[in-house]
Design a protein around this motif. Structure first.
Motif: not given
Lengths: 221, 457
Positions: B206-211, B237-246, B276-285
């Motif tokens: 909610l906050g992410d989209l609002a900001a 959290n994938i949704a949060r990452a996608v919000n930033s990408i879009e 975590s940091m290696i995987l985060g490149l893909l999962t957390n974008r």
């Protein structure tokens, strides 16, 4: 002879080995060792040793979780006999029943999981509902399962108000006196617990176990 | 690999219960890899000068990522990746990243071990709840420091006297108000284009989209996308990452592996951090990484275990896959205590010589509004001095051990060492530290100079 058997059971708990814990519990029953003795002097003592080692930083979370898993497995072996003894004596072997959850909107669960494990190794029956659990579900589970204690955790400050809501809802339902409510989490203080009407809080898993035991002792007194 | 593939794998991967993921996958695999790669740590050598150890930590972390992948808690599925997919993500990892705009723009870069280029100083205390009245003055206190390059902040726990609840209406209000205060702070100090890691009051989407709006978080700013403990992501959290990408904003991948947790002691925490940091490149974008290991009992990053983990993980990446790694400084102590300054200096030394950028301070474990602008000033000064002076890992370790003698007792204090609230350490009119706090800072700086650190620059 019994001492050797009991020591062997303790050792399987310390090692956290499911198969050997089951085998040792089964062997003890077959050797005629009282199920209550297996539970209190074997399983609980072994789990207690690991709990103390965890608190002292001598072992880490996986060892504690493996011990809890071995304890559950061994309990499944001796539970029928415990139930039979319980029916005869009218005394339950359970230390108490706890419904545990990370409160609605919060997904942090490491602290809650450690408390769950410590309570299990301390002899409590734990119904762990997981994370982000709506307060309605926590309450309905506690009622359905006949819980003694409701335990809630929140790491986020903005999730803590839902713990207050849970207590208010219990009050509104006229069910507040049925349960002891313990709360925890990084930002939860004793003053906060008192302010929202919780029965207590604990700074860590060891204290949570002590608090739960205290609740149950007071209930029996 | 784009995020659509992550969503697909989240839905189609192998099913496993979360308990089995934790024990059978994470704990068991970590235990084996720590032994197989001979990962050991030394409580007296917190900033090791041991290239082979750093390489083994990296290799073990990559092996963990390849062997078990990540876990989607929402779908209870394993996201597996082939080795070449992970290595490709590492090769494509950003080496520079612009933050902020105009005259205030700063460029994050992949630092090296004992790099002479000073770390960027990212000031603030992410996650620390603040009463609304203190939020703006606290942010100004660190935004005004000339040594600070980028800012972040705590959260608004209340707006207009009402409690903020995650996922409810006031989360939107709190997130937008937080951003409004941040822009006011930047305007007040004459640095309106400074880059921010913000929307900390947003916990749900909610906050992410609002900001995601140029009046709040600009595309030159960043937002956190955490990996959950351990090696987990969820659909929110994938949704949060996608919000930033879009939207076109930066994603800061946050990794808080627990020392003493599922990976066991510090070496297990280090290899989970690397994985975590290696995987985060893909999962957390992740566009850049935020390294924030946690001590299971003491939380703070100034414990021996966490100092070692931060150092060895930074060195592992610097040697094997140079990356932009912002490293958190979350001391146990709070404002108006000398220990806060000692902890900050120790953390800053370890991070700077090991190849990280500096972020903090989350004073008093980031649990209370007990952070001020003075400790990030010291954090930056120590980091800059270490680079200017060419401090080695061995020298940094020696000084850190001396500093630990001055602060390690705080981990034995039953109530911690929270110190004082912001308004008890700073004058709210002038937004300058009160004399007692300034005196402590000057005295600690003198001690650091006497120790050998050249803070004259």
């Amino acid at each position: 002879m019994n001492d050797v058997i009991i020591t062997a059971i303790q050792q399987t708990l310390i090692e956290g080995n499911v198969e050997t814990a089951e085998t040792a519990a089964r062997a003890a029953l077959e050797a005629g060792v009282d199920a209550q003795t297996i539970l209190n002097e074997g399983l609980m003592r072994g789990a207690d040793i690991v709990g103390q080692q965890f608190e002292a930083g001598e072992v880490f979370l996986p060892q504690l979780m493996f011990t809890a898993r071995a304890l559950k497995a061994a309990m499944a072996i001796i539970t029928p006999e415990l139930k039979r003894l319980s029916a005869e004596s009218g005394i339950s072997s359970s230390k108490g029943r706890v419904v545990l959850a990370t409160i609605q909107s919060d997904i942090h669960d490491i602290g809650k999981n450690i408390v769950s494990t410590m309570l299990t190794t301390g002899g409590f029956e734990v119904i762990d509902l997981g994370v982000d659990v709506p307060i309605k579900r926590i309450i309905s589970t506690a009622l359905d399962e006949g819980a003694d204690i409701i335990g809630c955790s929140a790491m986020l400050t903005t999730s803590m108000p839902f713990m207050s809501d849970l207590i208010k809802t219990l009050e509104a339902m006229g069910q507040r006196e049925r349960f002891k409510v313990m709360i925890g989490g990084a930002s939860v203080t004793p003053a906060y617990a008192e302010r929202i009407g919780a029965d207590g809080t604990a700074a860590n898993a060891v204290q949570a176990l002590q608090l739960a035991r205290q609740f149950m002792q007071n209930a029996l007194a | 690999m784009d995020y659509l593939e992550i969503i697909d794998r989240s839905d189609s991967g192998e099913y496993i219960s979360e308990e089995n993921w934790d024990l059978e996958k994470v704990a068991m695999t970590c235990m084996r890899l720590v032994s197989q790669y001979d990962l050991k740590w030394d409580r007296q050598n917190l900033v090791p000068d041991d290239p082979a150890l750093a390489d083994r930590v990296f290799a073990a972390g990559l092996a963990l990522a390849v062997e078990i992948g990540a876990y989607n808690r929402s779908s209870e599925r394993i996201l597996r990746f082939e080795r070449d997919e992970l290595e490709s993500a590492l090769r494509d990892m950003k080496q520079t990243l612009s933050m902020g705009q105009g005259a205030d723009e700063r460029v994050l870069f992949a630092r090296q071990i004992e790099d002479s280029r000073p770390p960027l100083v990212w000031a603030g205390n992410p996650g620390a709840p603040h009463p609304e009245a203190l939020f703006l003055p606290a942010v100004v206190s660190w935004a005004q420091e000339p040594i600070v390059d980028l800012i972040t902040c705590g959260t608004l726990a209340e707006v207009d006297g009402r409690e903020v609840r995650t996922g409810e209406a006031l989360e939107i209000t709190a997130t937008r108000r937080e951003l409004t205060y941040l822009h006011q702070a930047l305007a007040h100090v004459g640095r309106p284009g400074m880059g921010m890691l913000a929307a900390q009051s947003s916990v749900s989407e909610l906050g992410d989209l609002a900001a995601a709006n140029p009046d709040y978080l600009r595309t030159c700013d960043a937002h956190l996308v955490p990996m959950l403990n351990e090696l987990k992501i969820d659909n929110r959290n994938i949704a949060r990452a996608v919000n930033s990408i879009e939207y076109g904003m930066r994603n800061g991948g946050l990794y808080c592996a627990i020392s003493g947790g599922l990976g066991g002691d510090a070496p297990g925490c280090a290899l989970i951090s690397v994985a975590s940091m290696i995987l985060g490149l893909l999962t957390n974008r992740a566009d850049y990484h935020i390294l924030h290991p946690i001590h299971i009992r003491h939380v703070a990053t100034s414990t021996r275990e966490v100092l070692w983990v931060e150092s060895v993980v930074l060195q592992a990446f610097a040697r094997n896959a140079p990356a932009i790694i912002v490293t958190d400084v979350y001391p146990k102590s709070g404002a108006l205590t000398r220990e806060l300054l000692y902890e900050t200096a120790a953390n800053a030394l370890a991070i700077t010589v090991s190849g990280g950028h500096l972020e903090g301070c989350g004073s008093a474990d980031g649990l209370v509004p007990h952070a001020t602008g003075l400790e990030p000033r010291l954090m930056g000064e120590v980091g800059h001095a270490a680079c200017r002076q060419g401090v080695t890992r061995a020298q940094a370790n020696q000084w850190i051990l001396q500093l630990m003698e001055k602060y390690e007792h705080v981990f034995r204090m039953p109530e911690g060492n929270p110190g004082a609230r912001f308004d008890q350490a700073y004058d709210l009119e002038t937004l300058q530290p009160l004399p007692e706090w300034t005196r402590m800072y000057e005295e600690v700086k003198t001690e650091l100079k006497e120790m050998g650190l050249d803070l004259s620059g």
